[in-house]
Scaffold this motif. Structure first.
Motif, PDB file in Angstrom:
ATOM      1  N   ILE A  73      -2.463   0.269  -4.217  1.00 48.58           N
ATOM      2  CA  ILE A  73      -3.401   0.194  -5.334  1.00 48.58           C
ATOM      3  C   ILE A  73      -4.504  -0.777  -4.937  1.00 48.58           C
ATOM      4  O   ILE A  73      -4.235  -1.954  -4.665  1.00 48.58           O
ATOM      5  N   ARG A 133      -7.440  -2.602  -6.385  1.00 52.04           N
ATOM      6  CA  ARG A 133      -8.008  -2.946  -7.692  1.00 52.04           C
ATOM      7  C   ARG A 133      -9.223  -3.848  -7.521  1.00 52.04           C
ATOM      8  O   ARG A 133      -9.186  -4.806  -6.753  1.00 52.04           O
ATOM      9  N   ALA A 142      -8.631   1.352  -8.889  1.00 55.06           N
ATOM     10  CA  ALA A 142      -8.559   0.803 -10.245  1.00 55.06           C
ATOM     11  C   ALA A 142      -9.673  -0.212 -10.434  1.00 55.06           C
ATOM     12  O   ALA A 142      -9.981  -0.991  -9.526  1.00 55.06           O
ATOM     13  N   ASP A 191      -3.135   4.757  -8.125  1.00 53.96           N
ATOM     14  CA  ASP A 191      -3.389   3.810  -9.210  1.00 53.96           C
ATOM     15  C   ASP A 191      -2.081   3.581  -9.963  1.00 53.96           C
ATOM     16  O   ASP A 191      -1.018   4.039  -9.539  1.00 53.96           O
TER      17      ASP A 191
END
Length: 250
Positions: A4, A6, A31, A242
């Motif tokens: 992920i 982010r 994300a 995600d």
């Protein structure tokens, strides 16, 4: 392994908005966290609203004004804006009031829905390290049935998502984000699912006067768009995902 990627602080400033927009179009991101209380939050969302990413609420109680009307004495100064994260984090005791924090965070969830037309894909906190703040986020996230992203060891064990180790800054407070990733300084390659957090963006006067992250933002924006990083992801057979793609363990 799954990763992920982010990025935080959409809405922080116009320059940050445009930097994140570039990274979403040309780089590697799954994300994005939106700071809904900031004056350019809606403009930031409009820039990225067509991107196929997980959009979360980056809960902010340390920059700009609250979304909640009324008195918030443990959160705001006499001018009606939030105390800075440095001021809050340096206090000898945690002075954040739980009910005040819940009221403001709940208001930020409602503001998120007003801007985007949907509820956040996840929630996490910006800059402030107050345990009361984290508790308030968790309570509001639960009440709205939103995934609560934390950094604690217990959270990592419960979800199966491992947080990448933080970068080690040099003598100037900077680092090379590309080297950090491809040399696995964050210790992610041996994990089933890892999350790495960045703050990409361009610079304007608001960032220069209100953030400890300045040049780092431009370095991260460049690194996340670098073809070398994309090639490394392919070579390592990393599956970008995600929070909705990762099966959270009960």
């Amino acid at each position: 392994m799954k990763l992920i990627v982010r990025v935080d602080d959409l809405g922080f400033s116009e320059a940050v908005n445009y930097g994140i927009h570039k990274v979403l179009k040309e780089g590697v991101v799954t994300a994005v966290g939106l700071m809904v209380n900031m004056p350019v939050a809606e403009k930031g969302y409009q820039l990225i609203q067509d991107s196929s990413i997980s959009l979360g609420l980056h809960v902010n109680i340390s920059n700009g004004p609250p979304v909640t009307s009324g008195q918030l004495p443990t959160l705001c100064n006499r001018e009606g804006t939030f105390f800075s994260s440095r001021e809050i984090n340096q206090r000898a005791t945690d002075t954040v009031d739980l009910e005040e924090a819940i009221t403001e965070i709940d208001g930020q969830v409602r503001r998120f829905k007003e801007i985007t037309g949907k509820k956040p894909a996840y929630m996490d906190g910006h800059a402030v390290t107050s345990p009361v703040f984290f508790k308030a986020i968790s309570q509001v996230a639960k009440s709205h049935e939103v995934f609560d992203v934390q950094f604690s060891q217990d959270w990592q064990k419960e979800t199966g998502i491992s947080l990448a180790k933080w970068f080690k800054p040099d003598a100037h407070g900077l680092y090379n984000p590309l080297t950090y990733l491809i040399e696995d300084q964050g210790d992610i390659l041996n994990k089933a699912c890892a999350m790495v957090v960045f703050h990409p963006g361009f610079l304007d006067q608001y960032v220069l006067t209100h953030s400890s992250f300045t040049t780092i933002r431009t370095l991260e924006a460049e690194a996340l768009c670098d073809p070398i990083l994309k090639q490394w992801i392919r070579e390592q057979q990393i599956q970008l995902c995600d929070f909705s793609d990762w099966e959270v363990r009960a």
